[in-house]
Design a protein around this motif. Structure first.
Motif, PDB file in Angstrom:
ATOM      1  N   ASP A  42      -6.929  73.009  65.088  1.00  0.00           N
ATOM      2  CA  ASP A  42      -7.171  73.745  63.845  1.00  0.00           C
ATOM      3  C   ASP A  42      -7.177  75.245  64.089  1.00  0.00           C
ATOM      4  O   ASP A  42      -6.576  76.019  63.325  1.00  0.00           O
ATOM      5  CB  ASP A  42      -8.524  73.347  63.251  1.00  0.00           C
ATOM      6  CG  ASP A  42      -8.587  71.895  62.794  1.00  0.00           C
ATOM      7  OD1 ASP A  42      -8.182  71.017  63.584  1.00  0.00           O
ATOM      8  OD2 ASP A  42      -9.055  71.638  61.674  1.00  0.00           O
TER       9      ASP A  42
ATOM     10  N   PHE B  76      -4.446  77.674  62.436  1.00  0.00           N
ATOM     11  CA  PHE B  76      -4.988  78.599  61.440  1.00  0.00           C
ATOM     12  C   PHE B  76      -4.635  80.044  61.799  1.00  0.00           C
ATOM     13  O   PHE B  76      -4.151  80.807  60.950  1.00  0.00           O
ATOM     14  CB  PHE B  76      -6.496  78.426  61.334  1.00  0.00           C
ATOM     15  CG  PHE B  76      -7.172  79.385  60.385  1.00  0.00           C
ATOM     16  CD1 PHE B  76      -6.928  79.339  59.026  1.00  0.00           C
ATOM     17  CD2 PHE B  76      -8.058  80.352  60.856  1.00  0.00           C
ATOM     18  CE1 PHE B  76      -7.548  80.222  58.152  1.00  0.00           C
ATOM     19  CE2 PHE B  76      -8.688  81.235  59.993  1.00  0.00           C
ATOM     20  CZ  PHE B  76      -8.429  81.166  58.630  1.00  0.00           C
TER      21      PHE B  76
ATOM     22  N   TYR C 221      -6.970  77.561  55.559  1.00  0.00           N
ATOM     23  CA  TYR C 221      -7.881  76.786  56.407  1.00  0.00           C
ATOM     24  C   TYR C 221      -8.043  75.363  55.870  1.00  0.00           C
ATOM     25  O   TYR C 221      -7.989  74.396  56.643  1.00  0.00           O
ATOM     26  CB  TYR C 221      -9.246  77.468  56.494  1.00  0.00           C
ATOM     27  CG  TYR C 221     -10.249  76.611  57.247  1.00  0.00           C
ATOM     28  CD1 TYR C 221     -10.293  76.632  58.637  1.00  0.00           C
ATOM     29  CD2 TYR C 221     -11.099  75.743  56.567  1.00  0.00           C
ATOM     30  CE1 TYR C 221     -11.168  75.819  59.334  1.00  0.00           C
ATOM     31  CE2 TYR C 221     -11.982  74.925  57.262  1.00  0.00           C
ATOM     32  CZ  TYR C 221     -12.014  74.965  58.645  1.00  0.00           C
ATOM     33  OH  TYR C 221     -12.880  74.143  59.321  1.00  0.00           O
TER      34      TYR C 221
ATOM     35  N   LEU D 230     -11.033  70.285  67.316  1.00  0.00           N
ATOM     36  CA  LEU D 230     -10.813  71.396  66.390  1.00  0.00           C
ATOM     37  C   LEU D 230     -10.031  72.557  67.007  1.00  0.00           C
ATOM     38  O   LEU D 230      -9.749  73.541  66.328  1.00  0.00           O
ATOM     39  CB  LEU D 230     -12.154  71.907  65.864  1.00  0.00           C
ATOM     40  CG  LEU D 230     -12.952  70.915  65.013  1.00  0.00           C
ATOM     41  CD1 LEU D 230     -14.284  71.505  64.604  1.00  0.00           C
ATOM     42  CD2 LEU D 230     -12.157  70.499  63.770  1.00  0.00           C
TER      43      LEU D 230
ATOM     44  N   VAL E 219      -4.523  68.160  59.706  1.00  0.00           N
ATOM     45  CA  VAL E 219      -4.925  67.615  61.009  1.00  0.00           C
ATOM     46  C   VAL E 219      -5.720  66.331  60.826  1.00  0.00           C
ATOM     47  O   VAL E 219      -5.517  65.344  61.550  1.00  0.00           O
ATOM     48  CB  VAL E 219      -5.748  68.659  61.806  1.00  0.00           C
ATOM     49  CG1 VAL E 219      -6.289  68.046  63.094  1.00  0.00           C
ATOM     50  CG2 VAL E 219      -4.896  69.884  62.127  1.00  0.00           C
TER      51      VAL E 219
ATOM     52  N   VAL F 250      -4.938  73.330  56.640  1.00  0.00           N
ATOM     53  CA  VAL F 250      -4.856  72.981  58.063  1.00  0.00           C
ATOM     54  C   VAL F 250      -5.813  71.843  58.387  1.00  0.00           C
ATOM     55  O   VAL F 250      -5.461  70.857  59.052  1.00  0.00           O
ATOM     56  CB  VAL F 250      -5.150  74.216  58.946  1.00  0.00           C
ATOM     57  CG1 VAL F 250      -5.371  73.807  60.404  1.00  0.00           C
ATOM     58  CG2 VAL F 250      -4.010  75.224  58.853  1.00  0.00           C
ATOM     59  N   ARG F 251      -7.058  71.967  57.905  1.00  0.00           N
ATOM     60  CA  ARG F 251      -8.076  70.934  58.174  1.00  0.00           C
ATOM     61  C   ARG F 251      -7.629  69.583  57.617  1.00  0.00           C
ATOM     62  O   ARG F 251      -7.764  68.540  58.271  1.00  0.00           O
ATOM     63  CB  ARG F 251      -9.414  71.371  57.556  1.00  0.00           C
ATOM     64  CG  ARG F 251     -10.568  70.379  57.785  1.00  0.00           C
ATOM     65  CD  ARG F 251     -11.226  70.581  59.135  1.00  0.00           C
ATOM     66  NE  ARG F 251     -10.434  70.106  60.235  1.00  0.00           N
ATOM     67  CZ  ARG F 251     -10.371  68.821  60.648  1.00  0.00           C
ATOM     68  NH1 ARG F 251     -11.070  67.910  60.019  1.00  0.00           N
ATOM     69  NH2 ARG F 251      -9.655  68.494  61.679  1.00  0.00           N
TER      70      ARG F 251
END
Length: 522
Positions: A150, A154, A176, A147, A183, A179-180
């Motif tokens: 991330d 972010f 967010y 993470l 990825v 992005v999550r």
């Protein structure tokens, strides 16, 4: 090397702190029947400068080409060392936070900009009743190194939105989510795994001690297994690189595609056996006998849940299982809290943290000295303020004695009481002198507090320029450290540090100390 040899080697020489195994809760390996491992960032240590870049570059490409972000985002650059585990993302406000064990926010960034203490406190320290819980869905904790990409992306996009509000109109929360998703897609669509398969040595650090450690555990009578969220094809690529073509011989059981934490929580998830050609076959495991029969056909499974695992291992209780992983929530917290498994947390950052602590002993000594100097001044200030309060009370008593009816009251005092009162009052200018000494002590307190803050900043920046120590937030344990204490029976910097200990080693925790236990004897 046998387990006995490992034990003798460990006993014959002091184990360096950077490779030691630390104990929060006493654990006797002799009572452990099965030792299980996560794969990613546990058995396999990835190179962040190359591996993380696959996810970062792949996510940016998806954000621009499929999610509507401006082309300028393609120019963003990944910094693999900008962030650390244990930080908390405030999705709605676009902030990244570091909390202490009391959930007090000590360091906060909005995007790439550090927030001032006033800004930080205005949001997160207004009152106990309105303080956030720092839990989902509004907050997300960086529980695993996966993470960190991330967090970096972010924060960069939050700052880009602030600087170019017309180009990025989405909310911080939507950024967010994007992005999550971007990825996560990189982990699913081959952007990462295909590149690793072509050149695993570029992305995975080899460790010759891994085979030795696994062999020692098996020779010590332990069942050795893997539970990983990675599917079998990728698991095979990684472990062939680390252990060779016969990597399966090191394990009694391999569970791929486990979907942790669901594997640890949902008793209804189905399990499949992986055939030699990679195809899946539904597996029914109702009794330990079913597990033994299936293991004769293949040791590799996909999916399932903890009940299947216990049946396959013929495990009567979760306390007979030690699970080794890097993910605070999916590997450690859930397995310990829900199933009573014994846990070993892998903290790769621990090695550098301990080495930095050794190299910066002078900074720690300066902080301790600054604390001691300020404490001495504050003790003197407290004494002076108590003396002043007493002097004010005595002055009021004297005024009463000199007022109407005071003669009668004065006659009620004995000579000894009258002398004691006059001695406490001192000369007429005593109160003014006391005020000067108090003002001087307060000035010293301010100067020493400033010096202490400077010493703390130097120590903080020696570990990480933005976030300081992983396990500390100021003088308090960080929220991350608190979770390590509560849920990790053991923790260490690398999985192969276990090779220094025999399979029947008893780990003992240090005695717990309350503040009064640390107080010097009277």
């Amino acid at each position: 090397m046998t387990a006995t040899d490992v034990s003798e080697a460990a006993a014959s020489a002091a184990i360096p702190a950077s490779t030691n195994v630390f104990c929060n809760r006493a654990l006797n390996l002799g009572g452990i029947q099965a030792v299980g491992f996560d794969m990613d960032y546990t058995l396999a240590e990835y190179v962040p400068e190359t591996f993380d870049l696959l996810a970062y570059d792949g996510a940016i490409e998806k954000l621009v080409n499929t999610m509507g972000y401006p082309a300028a985002v393609l120019d963003l650059v990944y910094d693999p060392h900008a962030y650390m585990r244990g930080l908390v993302i405030d999705k709605k406000r676009g902030n990244l936070l570091k909390l202490d064990r009391h959930k007090y926010v000590k360091v906060a960034y909005h995007g790439l900009k550090r927030m001032t203490p006033e800004e930080r406190k205005a949001i997160y320290a207004t009152s106990f009743e309105t303080a956030p819980a720092f839990t989902p869905p509004d907050f997300s904790t960086i529980d695993t190194a996966f993470l960190l990409v991330d967090a970096c992306l972010f924060c960069q996009l939050v700052s880009y939105k602030d600087d170019h509000p017309d180009e990025v109109t989405k909310s911080y929360e939507q950024i967010y989510r994007d992005v999550r998703r971007a990825v996560d897609l990189c982990h699913c669509d081959g952007v990462i795994k295909d590149a690793v398969a072509v050149n695993p040595a570029k992305y995975i650090r080899s460790d010759p001690a891994l085979a030795t450690m696994l062999t020692a555990l098996k020779q010590g009578g332990k069942q050795v297994f893997i539970v990983t969220n990675s599917l079998y094809d990728y698991t095979d690529v990684v472990l062939r690189h680390l252990l060779g073509a016969s990597w399966l011989d090191y394990f009694d059981l391999v569970v791929c595609g486990a979907r942790k934490p669901g594997f640890l929580l949902d008793p209804y998830l189905p399990i499949f056996q992986v055939r030699q050609d990679g195809s899946l076959e539904n597996a029914e495991i109702i009794s330990p006998q079913d597990g033994a029969r299936l293991l004769q056909r293949s040791r590799v499974f996909q999916g399932g849940n903890w009940q299947h695992l216990h049946a396959l291992l013929q495990l009567a209780s979760g306390s007979g299982l030690l699970y080794v992983g890097d993910h605070m929530y999916s590997d450690i917290l859930r397995s310990k809290r829900t199933l009573g498994w014994r846990t070993l947390l892998i903290v790769p950052e621990l090695r550098d943290e301990l080495l930095t602590a050794e190299e910066t002993r002078h900074l720690a000594a300066a902080v301790d000295e600054a604390y001691a100097e300020r404490a001495a001044v504050e003790a003197r200030l407290q004494h002076l303020e108590i003396r002043r309060s007493q002097l004010e009370i005595d002055s009021e008593v004297e005024a009463l004695l000199e007022g109407d009816g005071g003669a009668a009251k004065a006659e009620a005092l004995s000579e000894e009481e009258r002398a004691e009162l006059l001695e406490r009052l001192g000369p007429p200018h005593a109160l003014a002198e006391l005020d000067e000494r108090i003002a001087e002590a307060r000035d010293q307190q301010r100067v020493l507090s400033s010096a202490l803050n400077e010493a703390l900043c130097r120590q903080h920046e020696a570990y990480h320029p933005a976030w300081g120590r992983l396990f500390k937030t100021g003088a308090q344990n960080s929220r991350w450290a608190q979770q390590v204490q509560e849920y990790a029976c053991l923790y260490t910097s690398h999985v192969t540090n276990l090779v220094q200990f025999a399979p029947d080693t008893s780990f003992r925790a240090l005695s717990d100390l309350m503040p009064h236990d640390r107080a010097p004897p009277a």
